[in-house]
Design an enzyme around this catalytic site. Structure first.
Site, PDB file in Angstrom:
ATOM      1  N   ASP A   8      36.749 -18.435   0.342  1.00 54.26           N
ATOM      2  CA  ASP A   8      37.830 -18.231  -0.554  1.00 54.26           C
ATOM      3  C   ASP A   8      38.894 -18.940  -0.037  1.00 54.26           C
ATOM      4  OD1 ASP A   8      39.555 -17.436  -2.827  1.00 54.26           O
ATOM      5  OD2 ASP A   8      39.725 -15.408  -2.293  1.00 54.26           O
ATOM      6  N   GLY A  10      42.540 -19.720  -0.349  1.00 53.35           N
ATOM      7  CA  GLY A  10      43.539 -19.335  -1.200  1.00 53.35           C
ATOM      8  C   GLY A  10      44.840 -19.923  -0.717  1.00 53.35           C
ATOM      9  N   TYR A  90      37.397 -19.671 -22.422  1.00 53.83           N
ATOM     10  CA  TYR A  90      38.819 -19.963 -22.168  1.00 53.83           C
ATOM     11  C   TYR A  90      38.854 -21.217 -22.981  1.00 53.83           C
ATOM     12  CZ  TYR A  90      42.983 -19.618 -19.247  1.00 53.83           C
ATOM     13  OH  TYR A  90      44.182 -19.330 -18.656  1.00 53.83           O
ATOM     14  N   ASP A  99      39.570 -19.128  -8.258  1.00 47.39           N
ATOM     15  CA  ASP A  99      39.677 -17.673  -7.757  1.00 47.39           C
ATOM     16  C   ASP A  99      39.585 -16.723  -8.937  1.00 47.39           C
ATOM     17  OD1 ASP A  99      42.209 -18.394  -8.798  1.00 47.39           O
ATOM     18  OD2 ASP A  99      43.081 -17.311  -7.531  1.00 47.39           O
TER      19      ASP A  99
END
Length: 255
Positions: A8, A10, A90, A99
């Site tokens: 991940d 970020g 979406y 994320d």
């Protein structure tokens, strides 16, 4: 020891986890400028595949990708086009943060084990705070994005003449008794009020709602919320990434 590595990547750090099946074995975090920890992590656990979720720029992530592609036979780069165990309802999936996809999959997967009739709200409290809804049938509906605690503190400091930059750690009274506690209480209690109001409003349309909170500030906010019905899950993005990797591996094996 075969297993999956989840990355991940970020805004502030890189979080890494190693899974065997659905079981997390080890986690760590490091900065993008120092990939030696990632190399040692790979050497120690010897994963046979990795899945990467990144919200950082491609240039700043280049070294991470190089290490993974040099050391591992299979590397999955999560995008909105990656096959998922949930559906993205979406309107602009290409703009959806990777994320957010990972934490949505993680929260929905755990919720399915606990009560598969529940809709899910996942609150990811990091640099930004994201609020995302996943219906019980696995449809990602959408959500909201707001500034995180750090951005709120920084904004007050940088856009005023004399307010100091402080952290969320410390006394947080309902009524601040000096400038430091006034800022901390305004920021922390303001965000908590936002979270409570958002949950309350969503329960009007989603009465059977399971709420997860995660992210760098998730534990702090969860302690202030003092609500046992809200689930704090530190490695939610990693859980989601591993679930996506397992889903794709299972589909490959069926071909």
């Amino acid at each position: 020891m075969k297993g999956n590595l989840t990355i991940d990547n970020g805004n502030t750090s890189v979080k890494v986890a190693f899974f065997i099946g659905t079981q997390v074995v080890a986690t760590n975090r490091f900065t993008r400028r120092d990939t030696r920890l990632l190399e040692r992590f790979i050497s120690t656990y010897k994963p046979n595949s990795a899945i990467v979720c990144t919200t950082a720029s491609a240039s700043s992530s280049q070294r991470i990708f190089q290490v993974l592609e040099q050391r591992l036979p299979q590397v999955t780069h999560l995008t909105h086009e990656t096959p998922l165990p949930i559906r993205l309802g979406y309107d602009t999936p290409e703009t959806l943060g990777r994320d957010r996809i990972a934490t949505a999959v993680g929260a929905w997967t755990i919720a399915q084990r606990l009560d598969n009739a529940c809709d899910v709200l996942v609150i990811d409290a990091g640099t930004a705070v994201t609020y995302d809804i996943i219906k019980s049938d696995g449809c990602f509906v959408g959500g909201n994005i707001a500034p995180g605690l750090g951005l709120r503190f920084k904004s007050l400091h940088e856009h005023t003449g004399q307010l100091p930059l402080i952290s969320a750690d410390g006394n947080t009274p309902v009524v601040g008794y000096d400038t430091e506690t006034a800022i901390r209480s305004g920021v922390v209690l303001g965000l908590l009020g936002e979270i409570k109001c958002y949950i309350s409003d969503l329960k009007l349309s989603h009465p059977n709602l399971m709420v997860f909170i995660t992210g760098g500030d998730g534990k702090l906010l969860h302690s202030h919320l003092a609500d046992d019905s809200i689930i704090f899950y530190e490695n939610l993005a990693a859980e989601g990434l591993n679930r996506i990797q397992l889903y794709n591996q299972a589909n490959e094996n069926q071909l």
